[in-house]
Design an enzyme around this catalytic site. Structure first.
Site: not given
Ligand code: AOF
Ligand code: ZN
Length: 344
Positions: A56, A174, A274
């Site tokens: 965003e 194989s 395996t």
């Molecule tokens: C959003 N937009 O593009 C993404 C989100 O490591 P951070 O601080 O960037 O936070 C990552 C967390 O934010 C991630 O685990 C997920 O829950 C959210 N990611 N959220 O609004 C984004 N990449």
């Molecule tokens: Zn975000």
């Protein structure tokens, strides 16, 4: 309900989120498209991995304000936390966006809550997504979501079997049990995972390149990390796709933990009978993909190693979730079976 422009925008957001340069973890893959009141695209953005701008924020940075009345189409719920970047829900509110379309709720408890926060700010939040696009949004971060829930990567085991369950003839040969279509699908599978894992024995015996190649032999844009498990020596893997990671252990949990710590979220087990048995015994296979060839060997090596089962009551049952024929250009057809080990 989405209108045509919004549906197109969501399809586009899913497409840019899946940028082959962006890893499957440790962060989710996310795309965002901003539309004006007439459904025209104002800007696109996507997340490029941990530590970079969220989708965003990336899209907002590329759009000229004001965005009053604009619609944001996002593949994942906008976050509410201050992590490596600011909360996206607040950024959308501050930008004046009037409507937000969200393909999937964020399962991360630290980040979720964007839907409620946007609604509290008077924004129209749309969650009624066409089922195919909702499924695509879920599939986009399957490994990442699995990691959040289980603390380890998702594991897909892939094996090629003759109709009588053999993986190799008595003399060890194989190549090839399956036809061209099935073999090409393995390369496609490698591009959807971020790691391909084999045992040191397979690396020694087969010298597999484990790269993801197209039919014409060229490399796909997305190449999996190659990992070799075991304490024995193995020679460098051919194929020029970077060094293989040695996992110096025989314990599948320890191997997965090391891969998870490296940010890897979806492991394709291609290690032979395996290795498949070791992971099955440890209940660490989430999905089994069998390429079943209409051919018989009548002897030779079984496709799954010892599972420690000596009586029928102890058998390992799997649920069949899909059967698809794979027909090669020469007309031969193999079957792809998708199975899930039963957890209860
Ligand atoms: C959003 N937009 O593009 C993404 C989100 O490591 P951070 O601080 O960037 O936070 C990552 C967390 O934010 C991630 O685990 C997920 O829950 C959210 N990611 N959220 O609004 C984004 N990449
Ligand atoms: Zn975000």
């Amino acid at each position: 309900m989405l209108n045509d422009a919004e549906r197109r925008a969501l399809r586009r957001a899913l497409e840019i989120a899946a940028d082959p340069a962006v890893p499957l973890g440790p962060n989710p893959r996310v795309g965002c498209v901003l539309l004006d009141a007439h459904g025209r695209v104002l800007a696109e953005g996507h997340h490029r991995g941990a530590g970079t701008a969220h989708a965003e924020a990336d899209a907002l940075n590329r759009a000229a304000p004001p965005l009053i009345g604009a619609t944001a189409v996002v593949t994942l719920e906008p976050c509410t936390h201050v992590g490596r970047t600011g909360p996206c829900a607040d950024a959308l509110i501050a930008a004046g966006v009037g409507r937000v379309i969200i393909a999937r709720r964020d399962p991360n408890p630290i980040a979720t809550g964007g839907i409620e926060r946007l609604r509290a700010a008077g924004i129209d939040v749309e969650l009624d997504i066409p089922v195919d696009l909702a499924a695509a949004a879920a599939a986009l971060n399957r490994g990442w979501e699995h990691g959040l829930q289980h603390g380890r990567p998702l594991v897909t085991a892939k094996i090629a079997l003759t109709l009588d369950g053999r993986a190799a003839a008595a003399d060890g040969t194989s190549q090839w049990i399956t036809g061209q279509a099935a073999r090409e699908e393995v390369h496609q599978l490698r591009t959807t995972c971020d790691t391909v894992l084999v045992g040191a024995g397979t690396a020694r015996a087969d010298h597999p390149s484990l790269t993801a190649r197209r039919g014409d032999g060229t490399l796909h844009h997305r190449q999996p990390v190659r990992a070799v498990m075991g304490t024995g020596h193995f020679p460098p893997l051919p194929g020029g796709a970077g060094e293989a990671i040695p996992l110096r252990t025989h314990d599948p949990s320890a191997a997965l933990a090391e891969l998870f710590d490296r940010g890897l979220r979806h492991v394709l087990l291609e290690g032979g009978p395996t290795l498949a048995a070791v992971f099955l015994r440890a209940e660490l296979v989430d999905e089994l993909i069998v390429h079943l060839a209409p051919t018989l060997l009548g002897g030779g090596r079984g496709g799954i190693g010892d599972l420690g089962i000596t009586t029928i009551a102890d058998r390992l049952d799997l649920d069949l979730t899909d059967v698809t024929p794979l027909t090669s250009p020469d007309g031969r057809t193999d079957l792809r079976l998708t199975l899930r080990p039963r957890t209860t």
